[in-house]
Motif scaffolding. Sequence first.
Motif, PDB file in Angstrom:
ATOM      1  N   UNK A  31     -13.131   9.135  18.861  1.00 40.30           N
ATOM      2  CA  UNK A  31     -12.551   9.032  17.517  1.00 40.30           C
ATOM      3  C   UNK A  31     -13.508   8.317  16.564  1.00 40.30           C
ATOM      4  N   UNK A  32     -14.192   7.281  17.047  1.00 41.09           N
ATOM      5  CA  UNK A  32     -15.147   6.590  16.188  1.00 41.09           C
ATOM      6  C   UNK A  32     -16.329   7.500  15.871  1.00 41.09           C
ATOM      7  N   UNK A  33     -16.736   8.338  16.822  1.00 45.93           N
ATOM      8  CA  UNK A  33     -17.795   9.310  16.544  1.00 45.93           C
ATOM      9  C   UNK A  33     -17.343  10.296  15.471  1.00 45.93           C
ATOM     10  N   UNK A  34     -16.101  10.764  15.570  1.00 48.81           N
ATOM     11  CA  UNK A  34     -15.569  11.692  14.570  1.00 48.81           C
ATOM     12  C   UNK A  34     -15.449  11.028  13.209  1.00 48.81           C
ATOM     13  N   UNK A  35     -15.221   9.713  13.208  1.00 51.85           N
ATOM     14  CA  UNK A  35     -15.096   8.976  11.947  1.00 51.85           C
ATOM     15  C   UNK A  35     -16.445   8.640  11.339  1.00 51.85           C
ATOM     16  N   UNK A  36     -17.533   9.050  11.987  1.00 47.88           N
ATOM     17  CA  UNK A  36     -18.879   8.722  11.540  1.00 47.88           C
ATOM     18  C   UNK A  36     -19.162   8.983  10.066  1.00 47.88           C
ATOM     19  N   UNK A  37     -18.780  10.156   9.512  1.00 47.47           N
ATOM     20  CA  UNK A  37     -19.070  10.408   8.099  1.00 47.47           C
ATOM     21  C   UNK A  37     -18.459   9.375   7.150  1.00 47.47           C
ATOM     22  N   UNK A  38     -17.413   8.692   7.620  1.00 47.86           N
ATOM     23  CA  UNK A  38     -16.772   7.688   6.776  1.00 47.86           C
ATOM     24  C   UNK A  38     -17.282   6.284   7.056  1.00 47.86           C
ATOM     25  N   UNK A  39     -17.951   6.100   8.205  1.00 48.16           N
ATOM     26  CA  UNK A  39     -18.358   4.755   8.626  1.00 48.16           C
ATOM     27  C   UNK A  39     -19.862   4.538   8.622  1.00 48.16           C
ATOM     28  N   UNK A  40     -20.623   5.614   8.566  1.00 51.08           N
ATOM     29  CA  UNK A  40     -22.057   5.514   8.818  1.00 51.08           C
ATOM     30  C   UNK A  40     -22.798   4.633   7.811  1.00 51.08           C
ATOM     31  N   UNK A  41     -22.218   4.407   6.656  1.00 54.21           N
ATOM     32  CA  UNK A  41     -22.899   3.648   5.604  1.00 54.21           C
ATOM     33  C   UNK A  41     -23.256   2.232   6.057  1.00 54.21           C
ATOM     34  N   UNK A  42     -22.488   1.682   7.000  1.00 55.82           N
ATOM     35  CA  UNK A  42     -22.754   0.285   7.368  1.00 55.82           C
ATOM     36  C   UNK A  42     -24.059   0.129   8.142  1.00 55.82           C
ATOM     37  N   UNK A  43     -24.659   1.254   8.582  1.00 57.45           N
ATOM     38  CA  UNK A  43     -25.940   1.191   9.273  1.00 57.45           C
ATOM     39  C   UNK A  43     -27.121   1.436   8.330  1.00 57.45           C
ATOM     40  N   UNK A  44     -26.849   1.756   7.074  1.00 54.61           N
ATOM     41  CA  UNK A  44     -27.899   2.130   6.134  1.00 54.61           C
ATOM     42  C   UNK A  44     -28.473   0.918   5.416  1.00 54.61           C
ATOM     43  N   UNK A  45     -29.685   1.100   4.851  1.00 54.44           N
ATOM     44  CA  UNK A  45     -30.266   0.070   3.996  1.00 54.44           C
ATOM     45  C   UNK A  45     -29.583   0.162   2.630  1.00 54.44           C
ATOM     46  N   UNK A  46     -28.925  -0.900   2.235  1.00 57.93           N
ATOM     47  CA  UNK A  46     -28.138  -0.888   1.006  1.00 57.93           C
ATOM     48  C   UNK A  46     -28.739  -1.817  -0.035  1.00 57.93           C
TER      49      UNK A  46
END
Length: 236
Positions: A31-46
Amino acid sequence: MGDYLSSQPSHRWPPTVGQVASAHWLRRPDLISAAGPMLRWYTEELTDDALYAIKAVADTAIKHGVLLHTGDTNPYMRSQIDVMSWTLVRLRHLGGGSMLAEFHTPDDAAETLVRLVLGEDPPASGSLHEPTGGTGTIFRAIAQHLRERGIDPGDWTWSLQDLDPLAVAGAAVNFLVWELGAAANVVCGNTLSEGDLTHRALSLRAEAEAHHSVLLDQAEQGAAYLRALRRLGAAS
């Protein structure tokens, strides 16, 4: 919890979200893998501006009671509303929902439909498949209908698919919030051209769980190694 989250400085929001996602990943990696498009931002350089905006949105959501809908210890109280659906609808650009033929199913309509289909005496277990499920609004209504009659939604099988990866991500988050149980699966795909994709959902889940098992084994080996080093250090 709201006070604690609001006290976090902007640069702490990505790792905080990451920690929450990781805790849920331990239980349901699929489920967390499926939620990736909504969660992936926390791994990005912001940028600082992006971090400021993230905190502003989060503080506003907390101020206006999002935790009242998602943070209760009782899953029935956490399933009163489909927060993910309203979030996506409101964040789409003007006309975007119409272009995608994407509309939030009103809660009253969903609940009426469920009562007509399942009746007042639903079985203790069953299997449900939603081929154009969005974020799972119909499933939310079904789960509440079952709980009101003393039936655990975890005894049912839930399978949802949708074309929009963001909607599927929202459904994955909802399945965790609503506590639909171990037999709840989501998958992204085109129902019209590909048909029932439950087999794909189960295959992706098996892959996620195998990866989960490998990583946990590695973590346990690493922890054992560190414990051994500490003991050697203490002995010397």
